[in-house]
Design an enzyme around this catalytic site. Structure first.
Site, PDB file in Angstrom:
ATOM      1  N   LYS A  65       0.841  -1.201   0.000  1.00 52.15           N
ATOM      2  CA  LYS A  65       0.000   0.000   0.000  1.00 52.15           C
ATOM      3  C   LYS A  65       0.872   1.246   0.000  1.00 52.15           C
ATOM      4  O   LYS A  65       0.609   2.208  -0.727  1.00 52.15           O
ATOM      5  CB  LYS A  65      -0.945  -0.007   1.214  1.00 52.15           C
ATOM      6  CG  LYS A  65      -2.063  -1.021   1.054  1.00 52.15           C
ATOM      7  CD  LYS A  65      -2.827  -1.291   2.338  1.00 52.15           C
ATOM      8  CE  LYS A  65      -3.817  -2.435   2.103  1.00 52.15           C
ATOM      9  NZ  LYS A  65      -4.516  -2.877   3.298  1.00 52.15           N
ATOM     10  N   GLN A  94      -4.687  -1.423   9.390  1.00 59.00           N
ATOM     11  CA  GLN A  94      -4.590  -2.775   8.822  1.00 59.00           C
ATOM     12  C   GLN A  94      -5.245  -3.794   9.757  1.00 59.00           C
ATOM     13  O   GLN A  94      -4.918  -3.852  10.939  1.00 59.00           O
ATOM     14  CB  GLN A  94      -3.107  -3.123   8.584  1.00 59.00           C
ATOM     15  CG  GLN A  94      -2.893  -4.448   7.890  1.00 59.00           C
ATOM     16  CD  GLN A  94      -3.459  -4.484   6.465  1.00 59.00           C
ATOM     17  OE1 GLN A  94      -3.282  -3.550   5.694  1.00 59.00           O
ATOM     18  NE2 GLN A  94      -4.149  -5.549   6.132  1.00 59.00           N
ATOM     19  N   ASP A 146     -11.153   3.034   3.967  1.00 54.69           N
ATOM     20  CA  ASP A 146     -11.601   1.649   3.835  1.00 54.69           C
ATOM     21  C   ASP A 146     -13.130   1.569   3.748  1.00 54.69           C
ATOM     22  O   ASP A 146     -13.678   0.516   3.424  1.00 54.69           O
ATOM     23  CB  ASP A 146     -11.132   0.813   5.045  1.00 54.69           C
ATOM     24  CG  ASP A 146      -9.897  -0.019   4.721  1.00 54.69           C
ATOM     25  OD1 ASP A 146      -9.669  -0.295   3.520  1.00 54.69           O
ATOM     26  OD2 ASP A 146      -9.174  -0.396   5.660  1.00 54.69           O
TER      27      ASP A 146
END
Ligand code: NDP
Length: 295
Positions: free
Chosen positions: A57, A101, A124
């Site tokens: 990422k 994460q 997200d």
């Protein structure tokens, strides 16, 4: 030789490269106005798979000109320390997107942490405000994997209006937001899961099948009507012929005989997820800018 020569491989690698190029172009345009979008990636602990995801990422962000800020915390970090960091990132104007994460270590309440993220920085799309907005059909920050699947579907099928889509799986990360996005695109949507009866028969009615289950090669040709478009979200590591390999939730070779188009694993949905994370970071920067201008 394929039974149906017209089967089309849906190339997620190529599409994700196009998405990343689009994002890069827009980021460069913003940077000419002195604005550089920033993405904070938070990793708690040293899970090897999570470390790889985070590294990828960060690399992708740098490639498209997004500033990435990595926060690596030890596995024994307390929930309050993590919430404190989130609060600081929420207040930091250089941070446009915050990604925590998952999974988090067991002693931390994942939901409490996700709810602490400013919804405008929630790249997200897991905050309940964004989840609710999506179910109302509003334009909000949307989970990256389903958003990437929608791009593949639009590029493959064009208008999705009136198509019957069957989504296998009802997770908060993939299945449910996927269903909401398909509904927003005017599909007739059926969601099936581990308790569904007549799964195969339901799938066989679908113009579009999205498999997000986590069961290697669950879906084969007998689940598909001829000409179905198949999006395989599953990533499963199996041992076969004495070696370890990645396979999807769809039995690719078998499905080829029925499908009009299908994503491979790897090289299908996977690369789209990270591309849409970058797209969401850019969108978040724009949202915050619009909010700041309106104040
Ligand atoms: P979850 O385990 O959270 O959800 C799986 C879903 O599949 C559940 O709704 C479950 O039903 C359903 N299910 C399980 N077994 C069956 C079955 N035999 N028949 C029908 N439905 C079943 O997984 P995720 O949604 O997080 O992920 C799904 C897959 O996608 C995984 O392989 C994951 O690795 C992959 N993935 C890939 C991404 C990418 O970037 N390509 C990103 C995210 C995930 P129930 O709710 O009843 O338990």
């Amino acid at each position: 030789m394929n039974a149906i020569p017209s089967v089309k491989l849906i190339d997620g690698k190529a599409t994700s490269a196009r998405v990343l190029a689009e994002v890069r172009e827009e980021v460069l345009a913003l940077r000419e106005h002195g604005i550089q979008p920033g993405l904070a990636v938070v990793l708690v602990g040293s899970d090897p798979a999570s470390q790889v995801y985070v590294r990828n990422k960060v690399l992708r962000a740098e490639e498209v000109g997004i500033r990435s800020l990595e926060h690596k915390l030890p596995a024994d970090t307390g929930e309050s320390a993590l919430l404190q960091l989130i609060a600081e990132l929420n207040d930091d104007p250089a941070v446009n997107g915050i990604l925590v994460q998952l999974p988090l270590p067991g002693h931390i309440d994942e939901n409490r942490v996700l709810q602490a993220i400013d919804p405008l920085k929630d790249v997200d799309g897991f905050h309940s405000e964004n989840v609710g907005g999506l179910s109302q059909g509003r334009d909000v920050l949307t989970p990256c994997t389903p958003a990437g699947c929608m791009r593949l579907l639009h590029d493959t099928c064009g208008d999705l209006s009136g198509k019957h889509a069957v989504v296998i799986g009802r997770s908060n990360i993939v299945g449910k937001p996927m269903a909401a996005l398909l509904l927003k695109a005017h599909c007739t949507v059926t969601v099936v899961h581990s308790r569904s009866a007549n799964l195969r028969e339901l799938c066989r009615q679908a113009d579009i099948v999205v498999a997000a289950v986590g069961k290697p090669r669950l879906v084969d040709a007998s689940w598909l009507k001829p000409g179905a478009v198949v999006i395989d979200v599953g990533i499963n590591r199996i041992d076969e012929d004495g070696r370890s390999k990645l396979v999807g939730d769809v039995d690719f070779d078998s499905a080829l005989a029925q499908a009009a188009a299908i994503t491979p694993v790897p090289g299908g949905v996977g690369p789209m997820t990270i591309a849409y994370l970058m797209k969401n970071t850019l969108a978040a920067a724009r949202l915050q800018r619009a909010g700041a201008t309106a104040e």
